[in-house]
Structures are given as C-alpha cells and as structure tokens.
Design an enzyme around this catalytic site. Structure first.
Site, PDB file in Angstrom:
ATOM      1  CB  CYS A  67      -0.686  -0.045   1.318  1.00  0.00           C
ATOM      2  SG  CYS A  67      -2.154  -0.977   1.412  1.00  0.00           S
TER       3      CYS A  67
ATOM      4  CG  ASP B 261      15.242   3.321   7.958  1.00  0.00           C
ATOM      5  OD1 ASP B 261      15.017   2.527   6.856  1.00  0.00           O
ATOM      6  OD2 ASP B 261      15.235   4.550   7.949  1.00  0.00           O
TER       7      ASP B 261
ATOM      8  CB  VAL C 158       2.814  -4.121  13.850  1.00  0.00           C
ATOM      9  CG1 VAL C 158       2.849  -5.608  13.566  1.00  0.00           C
ATOM     10  CG2 VAL C 158       1.999  -3.361  14.667  1.00  0.00           C
TER      11      VAL C 158
END
EC number: 2.5.1.7
Length: 419
Positions: free
Chosen positions: A115, A123, A163
């Site tokens: 998306c 990173d 996440v």
C-alpha cells in the site's frame, strides 16, 4: 481491473463469519521458515497477499500445500533470496529476512512494495537485526543480511512502536544465543498471535501483548499445529457497515477482546452491542448513528486500520465528528472520493472534520489503499443509486470474499471483470 458495482441503499441484516487475520497469518507463514519440522496453520484467509507469501516460501525451497489448512515443511529450504517479482506487490515479504538469517545465517529480500500509505521504512527491521549481530548490506535494491554462527541476544529499545519490526526481532531472537529483550515493543493482538505460534514450535517467549517482550533463544524449533486468530479489522468493518445502514448483524468466529476501542466508539455512536466468547452482535434499532471523535494510535488505542470506516460513519452520522490520524501520514485518500458521493468533510493537517449528511448518492469512485477502498464499498451499500468502485485489487489484498459476505447481508453487489 475488476470493479464492484453496488446498488443502494440497503439495511444490512444477518450473520457473517469472520476470516482469519491477514496481519497475523502473514508473519506466521514467514515464521514457519524457522521450523525444522512440518507445521500446519489453520484459519488462514484466502487472500492475494497470502497466496504471494506461499509462493515465496515455495521459491525458497519449502513445501507448501493448502487443503483447508496451510501445511509448510521448511526442512529443505535452500534458497535464501526473496526476489523482486514476488516482493514488489507486498511489504510483508520483509518478514522472510529475520527467519532466514536466524536459521541459515544468511538472507536477502528485495526492498518491498504494498500500500502507498506514507513512509514505511524498513530501517527498524534492519537496526534490530544489526543489534542481534547480523551484518546488513543494501545492494542492488536488496537488503542482504548475514551472520557467522548464531545471532546473539540483545537488549533492544525500539525508537518507535512498529508492528513489523517487533515481528522481525522477535522471530529472529527465537534462535539467537542468549536472551533478547525488546522494549517499546508493539502490543497488537497479531504480535501476540505470532508469539503464541512460535511458542507452539518450542520458542521461549514472555511478555507478548505488553511493551516489553523477553525471548530466550533456543537451539531449534520443531513443528506443530496452530490456528490464526480472527481478523479484528474485518470484524470492525462489518460492524460499521451494519451501523451506518441502521441494520442488525452478528459476527461469528470473532474475538471481542481484540476490539475494545472500536466497540466503545460504536456504543458511543448509539449501537446496541452484545458480545459472547466468539461472537459480537450489533443492533441500531433503525436509528441513525451519532458522530464520534476518534484518534488513532498503536494498540490498545483505536486502530488506524479502522480510521477510514469511522470517517464514513461520521460522514452519515448526526452531528460533527473529528478523526485524527497519528499513525500514518497520507491516509485520508478516501475523503475526496466520499465527497464525490455528497459527503461534507474538511481536512486540516492530520484531522478530518466530518459534518454528517442524511444520505449519500451513488457515484464512480476509485480505491487507493486497502482500508480506504473498503469504506468506499460500504458507502456504496448505503448510497442512493449505483456506486462503482474501481481498482478493487486493493480490497482483495485484505478482505476474503467481501462481496459474498455483503450479499449474504442483503447488499446488491456484483464484481465486474475488468479488461
């Protein structure tokens, strides 16, 4: 490209069965690379990103089969590179990197696609692997990771809650030498689910669901059977669909305790909600929802993946509501499309001010990303006349058979095959 054609307005009524969570299934599929024995993963949704992940695992040398459950045997993995042609459509492929370097001492993944929401750099994944002792090079569009011997446990303080990077570090640390502590870890239910899958295989993990996860490295992971948790965002999407249509719905195979913030806002909007162990019911008693103020933030706060749906709810609600997006920039691309349907909204930096209108009118609109496109389909369900939603490949990445499920709730929707 396929389109959806929706005739409205419809009051949604009936039952819907919720699929397994895409955002847990994907990290779990890649985590299966760590296992030296076969694994069976149940309740995996049938989605484009899942198919791509299974294809990628096969290319790495794993045996992958689907017959209801997904069966993965990663014993014979002998390719350590995830190529661009598979990675380009899906950001989740970065999750192959940690397991490859943790188990085989090497891995490379093409820089990912997915998306187009704001800056989502890799990173944090890279710095996490470096802190576990991996050497990282960026060459020819690939992230290349290697280590002599095993990764080493480390005390890692995440710069920001991520996440994706929490998954990478947690998976990699399961086979590292010594103990790894992740501070400022993501607390999402999908992180907990991935941790529980790894524990099923023999990993030693504690603290999942809090901001401090502790992983004691083990020599090897075995096999096992695991069931992916229900998709809280799909659940929330159908609950909003019923709320904006003044309808009544029961979501089966749901997990209510993953949706506290969303259910609280739906109650504020006037919905009558009941929950059981694995179901949620919502009844509007024919009433129009009331506008609510929402601020997205990492779990357990209100999820960014429900922001577009609640923007739509406010745009047809009584009153004025404010929606503030703090997780991703560039995540209001659905607002101009909804304006074409008669919605009244103003965007001020990271906030949308929604002035509720009585009704929307059907229009031709275009999907821009996964959750925004779902909100356009929901808008079509309640708008007067015909709505055509273009570029629905975004929806197919995250919702299993959305048109069949909506049809079962009374919506007049059809998929129009593209050229």
């Amino acid at each position: 490209m396929d389109k959806f054609r929706v005739q409205g307005p419809t009051k949604l009524q009936g039952e819907v069965t919720i699929s397994g969570a895409k955002n847990a299934a994907l990290p779990i599929l890649f985590a299966a690379l760590l296992a030296e024995e076969p694994v069976e993963i149940q309740n995996v949704p049938k989605l484009k990103d899942v198919d791509t992940s299974m294809k990628l695992l096969s290319q790495l040398g794993a045996k992958v089969e689907r017959n209801g459950s997904v069966h993965i045997d990663a014993r014979d993995v002998n390719v350590f590179c995830a190529p661009y042609d598979l990675v380009k459509t899906m950001r989740a492929s970065i999750w192959a990197l940690g397991p490859l370097v943790a188990r085989f001492g090497q891995g490379q993944v093409s820089l990912p696609g997915g998306c187009t929401i704001g800056a989502r750099p890799v990173d944090l994944h890279i710095s996490g692997l470096e802190q576990l002792g991996a050497t990282i090079k960026l060459e020819e569009g690939y992230v290349k990771a290697s280590v002599d011997g095993r990764l080493k446990g480390a005390h890692i303080v995440m710069d920001k809650v991520s996440v994706g990077a929490t998954v990478t570090i947690m998976c990699s640390a399961t086979l590292a030498e010594g103990t790894t502590i992740i501070e400022n870890a993501a607390r999402e239910p999908e992180i907990v689910d991935t941790a529980n899958f790894l524990i099923t295989l023999g990993a030693k993990i504690s603290g999942q669901g809090t901001d401090r996860i502790v992983i004691e490295g083990v020599e090897r992971l075995g096999g096992g059977v695991y069931r992916v948790l229900p998709d809280r965002i799909e659940t929330g999407t159908f609950l909003v669909a019923a709320a904006i249509s003044r309808g009544k719905i029961i979501c089966r195979n749901a997990q209510p305790d993953t949706l506290d913030a969303v259910l609280a806002k739906l109650r504020d909007a006037g919905a009558d909600i009941e929950v059981g162990e694995d179901w949620i019911s919502l009844d509007m008693h024919g009433k129009r929802p009331k506008a609510v103020n929402v601020r997205t933030a990492p779990h357990p706060a209100f999820p960014t993946d429900m922001q577009a749906q609640f923007t739509l709810l406010n745009l047809v609600a009584e009153g004025t509501g404010f929606i503030t997006e703090t997780v991703f920039e560039n995540r209001f691309m659905h607002v101009p499309e909804l304006s074409r349907m008669g919605a009244h909204a103003e965007i001020e930096s990271n906030t949308v001010i929604c002035h509720g209108v009585e009704k929307l009118s059907g229009a031709q609109v275009m999907a821009t990303d996964l959750r925004a496109s779902a909100s356009l389909v929901l808008a079509g369900c309640i708008a007067e006349g015909t709505t055509v939603v273009d570029r629905i490949y975004h929806i197919d990445r995250g919702y299993e058979r959305i048109e069949d499920k909506l049809r079962a709730l009374g919506v007049n929707i059809e998929r129009v095959k593209g050229e």
